[in-house]
Write a protein that holds these residues in place. Structure first.
Motif, PDB file in Angstrom:
ATOM      1  N   UNK A  37       0.748  -1.380  -0.066  1.00 36.12           N
ATOM      2  CA  UNK A  37       0.069  -0.070  -0.029  1.00 36.12           C
ATOM      3  C   UNK A  37       0.969   1.179   0.178  1.00 36.12           C
ATOM      4  N   UNK A  38       0.527   2.189  -0.654  1.00 35.49           N
ATOM      5  CA  UNK A  38       1.402   3.587  -0.836  1.00 35.49           C
ATOM      6  C   UNK A  38       1.068   4.254   0.522  1.00 35.49           C
ATOM      7  N   UNK A  39       2.274   4.788   0.788  1.00 39.90           N
ATOM      8  CA  UNK A  39       2.021   5.658   2.067  1.00 39.90           C
ATOM      9  C   UNK A  39       1.002   7.062   1.576  1.00 39.90           C
ATOM     10  N   UNK A  40       0.474   7.495   2.762  1.00 38.58           N
ATOM     11  CA  UNK A  40      -0.550   8.589   2.491  1.00 38.58           C
ATOM     12  C   UNK A  40      -0.420   9.366   3.928  1.00 38.58           C
ATOM     13  N   UNK A  41      -1.032  10.682   3.836  1.00 39.43           N
ATOM     14  CA  UNK A  41      -0.976  11.449   4.999  1.00 39.43           C
ATOM     15  C   UNK A  41      -2.609  11.227   5.534  1.00 39.43           C
ATOM     16  N   UNK A  42      -2.772  11.510   6.680  1.00 36.73           N
ATOM     17  CA  UNK A  42      -4.143  11.305   7.619  1.00 36.73           C
ATOM     18  C   UNK A  42      -4.416  12.627   8.515  1.00 36.73           C
ATOM     19  N   UNK A  43      -5.682  13.084   7.954  1.00 35.97           N
ATOM     20  CA  UNK A  43      -6.075  14.188   8.644  1.00 35.97           C
ATOM     21  C   UNK A  43      -7.485  13.835   9.313  1.00 35.97           C
ATOM     22  N   UNK A  44      -7.575  14.180  10.582  1.00 38.83           N
ATOM     23  CA  UNK A  44      -8.808  14.048  11.226  1.00 38.83           C
ATOM     24  C   UNK A  44      -9.568  15.293  11.220  1.00 38.83           C
ATOM     25  N   UNK A  45     -10.765  15.465  10.839  1.00 35.69           N
ATOM     26  CA  UNK A  45     -11.527  16.720  10.499  1.00 35.69           C
ATOM     27  C   UNK A  45     -12.362  17.025  11.945  1.00 35.69           C
ATOM     28  N   UNK A  46     -12.249  18.224  12.431  1.00 32.16           N
ATOM     29  CA  UNK A  46     -13.195  18.292  13.614  1.00 32.16           C
ATOM     30  C   UNK A  46     -14.591  19.131  13.110  1.00 32.16           C
ATOM     31  N   UNK A  47     -14.741  19.693  11.969  1.00 29.04           N
ATOM     32  CA  UNK A  47     -15.820  20.291  11.584  1.00 29.04           C
ATOM     33  C   UNK A  47     -15.850  20.069   9.949  1.00 29.04           C
ATOM     34  N   UNK A  48     -17.041  20.446   9.495  1.00 29.17           N
ATOM     35  CA  UNK A  48     -17.225  20.167   7.955  1.00 29.17           C
ATOM     36  C   UNK A  48     -16.278  21.349   7.182  1.00 29.17           C
ATOM     37  N   UNK A  49     -15.965  22.327   7.801  1.00 29.82           N
ATOM     38  CA  UNK A  49     -15.239  23.425   7.094  1.00 29.82           C
ATOM     39  C   UNK A  49     -13.855  22.894   7.216  1.00 29.82           C
ATOM     40  N   UNK A  50     -13.438  22.554   8.200  1.00 32.57           N
ATOM     41  CA  UNK A  50     -11.992  21.613   8.382  1.00 32.57           C
ATOM     42  C   UNK A  50     -11.678  20.544   7.692  1.00 32.57           C
ATOM     43  N   UNK A  51     -12.818  19.866   7.129  1.00 33.17           N
ATOM     44  CA  UNK A  51     -12.919  18.713   6.475  1.00 33.17           C
ATOM     45  C   UNK A  51     -12.560  19.266   4.860  1.00 33.17           C
ATOM     46  N   UNK A  52     -13.187  20.141   4.380  1.00 32.80           N
ATOM     47  CA  UNK A  52     -13.278  20.427   3.019  1.00 32.80           C
ATOM     48  C   UNK A  52     -11.866  21.288   2.916  1.00 32.80           C
ATOM     49  N   UNK A  53     -11.448  22.215   3.777  1.00 32.93           N
ATOM     50  CA  UNK A  53     -10.199  22.863   3.692  1.00 32.93           C
ATOM     51  C   UNK A  53      -9.147  21.880   3.659  1.00 32.93           C
ATOM     52  N   UNK A  54      -9.093  20.790   4.566  1.00 31.03           N
ATOM     53  CA  UNK A  54      -7.970  19.778   4.338  1.00 31.03           C
ATOM     54  C   UNK A  54      -8.079  19.161   3.024  1.00 31.03           C
ATOM     55  N   UNK A  55      -9.320  18.668   2.468  1.00 27.49           N
ATOM     56  CA  UNK A  55      -9.191  18.222   1.188  1.00 27.49           C
ATOM     57  C   UNK A  55      -8.641  18.830   0.100  1.00 27.49           C
ATOM     58  N   UNK A  56      -9.071  20.216   0.476  1.00 28.22           N
ATOM     59  CA  UNK A  56      -8.472  21.000  -0.758  1.00 28.22           C
ATOM     60  C   UNK A  56      -6.907  21.390  -0.499  1.00 28.22           C
ATOM     61  N   UNK A  57      -6.349  21.278   0.558  1.00 27.88           N
ATOM     62  CA  UNK A  57      -4.960  21.375   0.683  1.00 27.88           C
ATOM     63  C   UNK A  57      -4.023  20.219   0.139  1.00 27.88           C
ATOM     64  N   UNK A  58      -4.760  18.924   0.078  1.00 28.89           N
ATOM     65  CA  UNK A  58      -4.148  17.712  -0.203  1.00 28.89           C
ATOM     66  C   UNK A  58      -4.603  17.299  -1.343  1.00 28.89           C
ATOM     67  N   UNK A  59      -4.095  17.623  -2.533  1.00 25.24           N
ATOM     68  CA  UNK A  59      -4.331  16.948  -3.887  1.00 25.24           C
ATOM     69  C   UNK A  59      -4.117  15.382  -3.893  1.00 25.24           C
ATOM     70  N   UNK A  60      -5.305  14.946  -4.544  1.00 25.23           N
ATOM     71  CA  UNK A  60      -5.319  13.469  -4.555  1.00 25.23           C
ATOM     72  C   UNK A  60      -6.087  12.847  -2.907  1.00 25.23           C
ATOM     73  N   UNK A  61      -6.472  13.743  -2.452  1.00 23.24           N
ATOM     74  CA  UNK A  61      -7.325  13.336  -0.869  1.00 23.24           C
ATOM     75  C   UNK A  61      -8.374  12.520  -1.264  1.00 23.24           C
ATOM     76  N   UNK A  62      -8.879  11.660  -0.101  1.00 21.70           N
ATOM     77  CA  UNK A  62     -10.164  11.075  -0.257  1.00 21.70           C
ATOM     78  C   UNK A  62     -10.727  11.288   1.272  1.00 21.70           C
ATOM     79  N   UNK A  63     -12.083  11.548   1.188  1.00 20.75           N
ATOM     80  CA  UNK A  63     -12.667  11.489   2.390  1.00 20.75           C
ATOM     81  C   UNK A  63     -13.004  10.021   2.927  1.00 20.75           C
TER      82      UNK A  63
END
Length: 331
Positions: A1-27
């Motif tokens: 498995x390829x290595x990946x970053x992990x972000x735990x979002x605390x709000x909807x806004x944090x989730x969409x911001x984190x997604x935007x700042x990590x190209x190739x991200x998945x929820x």
């Protein structure tokens, strides 16, 4: 498995911001489909944005009589909710027909809608698949086995089917999918949320880049109406549908006043049977009327070498459910 970053979002806004700042991200919600695809090498996200702990895990009754299910509500909880069982029985039945109890305890409402096809050619990275890698061909169509594949709405690029049971019920019930993204919030009819393959089978849904499913709205208009879901599969449990149908049927003064019909496992998305619905509204709920409406819809089917059986199977399922929802004296 390829290595990946992990972000735990605390709000909807944090989730969409984190997604935007990590190209190739998945929820990441319950992970019951995404993690499997990562293990197979089909999904190779650069980052996972964990949305499983967002405050979207409740079923809320709204003043107008509608019901909102948050995106992180577990499938088992949604199926067991008294308001869902009483007002939208087709949805509860569809959820209980899906997967196993253990998976339903983990899978989320939003994740269920975003699950990918179970086509074996999509899941096998050694095989050609336009959905997985556009332009490589379709292994199922090009001399492959396509017993479980689409008979409606397919293209020469892809003949995969959508696997969700829940999505079929939502389509028939006129539910809406609520989204939040960089451009704000919006909602999309559940029946239009998923796409037909056309020339771009890699695009499963109408979701915009970076958008997050925040919930599903079940309308007051279909609350309490007779509805049911039925699924045919190779074994009694833990199997994806060969064909399925969700029906909402409301009678008034001896005729059909409202009909909502959606087929599952026949197309790249839940197939809303608009021709059948139009034929039924205003008609007496007789066997002949039901047969005419269903045959009118399934006349558009284009079965392949291995899956022509799906057309009569879907027909029998639909007629059975329609007959059970209509008062016995009229069938």
């Amino acid at each position: 498995m390829k290595s990946f970053a992990y972000v735990r979002a605390g709000s909807v806004e944090e989730a969409t911001d984190a997604f935007a700042s990590h190209p190739g991200a998945r929820y990441l919600g319950g992970g019951t489909n995404l993690v499997d695809l990562m293990k197979l090498g089909v999904e190779r996200p650069a980052a996972l944005v964990d949305v499983s702990r967002l405050p979207l895990d409740t079923v809320e009754e709204l003043p107008d009589g509608s019901l909102r299910a948050g995106a992180t509500v577990r499938n088992s909880d949604l199926a067991a909710h008294p308001a869902v069982r009483d007002r939208y029985p087709a949805l509860s039945q569809a959820l209980l027909a899906g997967a196993s109890g253990q998976l339903r305890n983990a899978a989320t409402t939003g994740g269920n809608l975003l699950q990918r096809t179970r086509c074996p050619y999509f899941q096998d990275v050694s095989k050609p698949c336009n959905k997985r890698e556009p332009g490589t061909g379709c292994g199922a169509l090009e001399g492959g086995v396509h017993r479980d594949h689409a008979v409606l709405g397919h293209s020469d690029q892809c003949i995969a089917t959508h696997p969700s049971d829940m999505a079929v019920a939502l389509a028939a019930l006129d539910a809406r999918v609520e989204l939040h993204g960089p451009e704000g919030t919006r909602s999309v009819p559940a029946a239009d949320f998923h796409r037909l393959p056309g020339m771009h089978p890699e695009r499963d849904t109408e979701i915009h880049p970076g958008e997050l499913i925040t919930g599903v709205l079940l309308p007051a208009a279909t609350a309490g109406l007779p509805s049911a879901y039925r699924k045919a599969r190779d074994r009694a449990s833990y199997a994806f549908a060969l064909a399925s149908v969700a029906v909402v049927l409301h009678l008034s003064d001896g005729v059909v006043e409202r009909a909502g019909i959606a087929f599952g496992a026949l197309a790249h998305r839940p197939w809303r049977a608009r021709r059948a619905e139009d034929a039924l509204v205003g008609a007496a709920p007789t066997t002949a009327a039901f047969e005419h409406a269903v045959d009118l819809e399934l006349a558009a089917a284009e079965p392949l070498r291995d899956n022509a059986y799906k057309v009569p199977l879907a027909r029998r399922l639909a007629l059975d459910v329609l007959g059970r929802l209509a008062p016995p004296a009229t069938t």
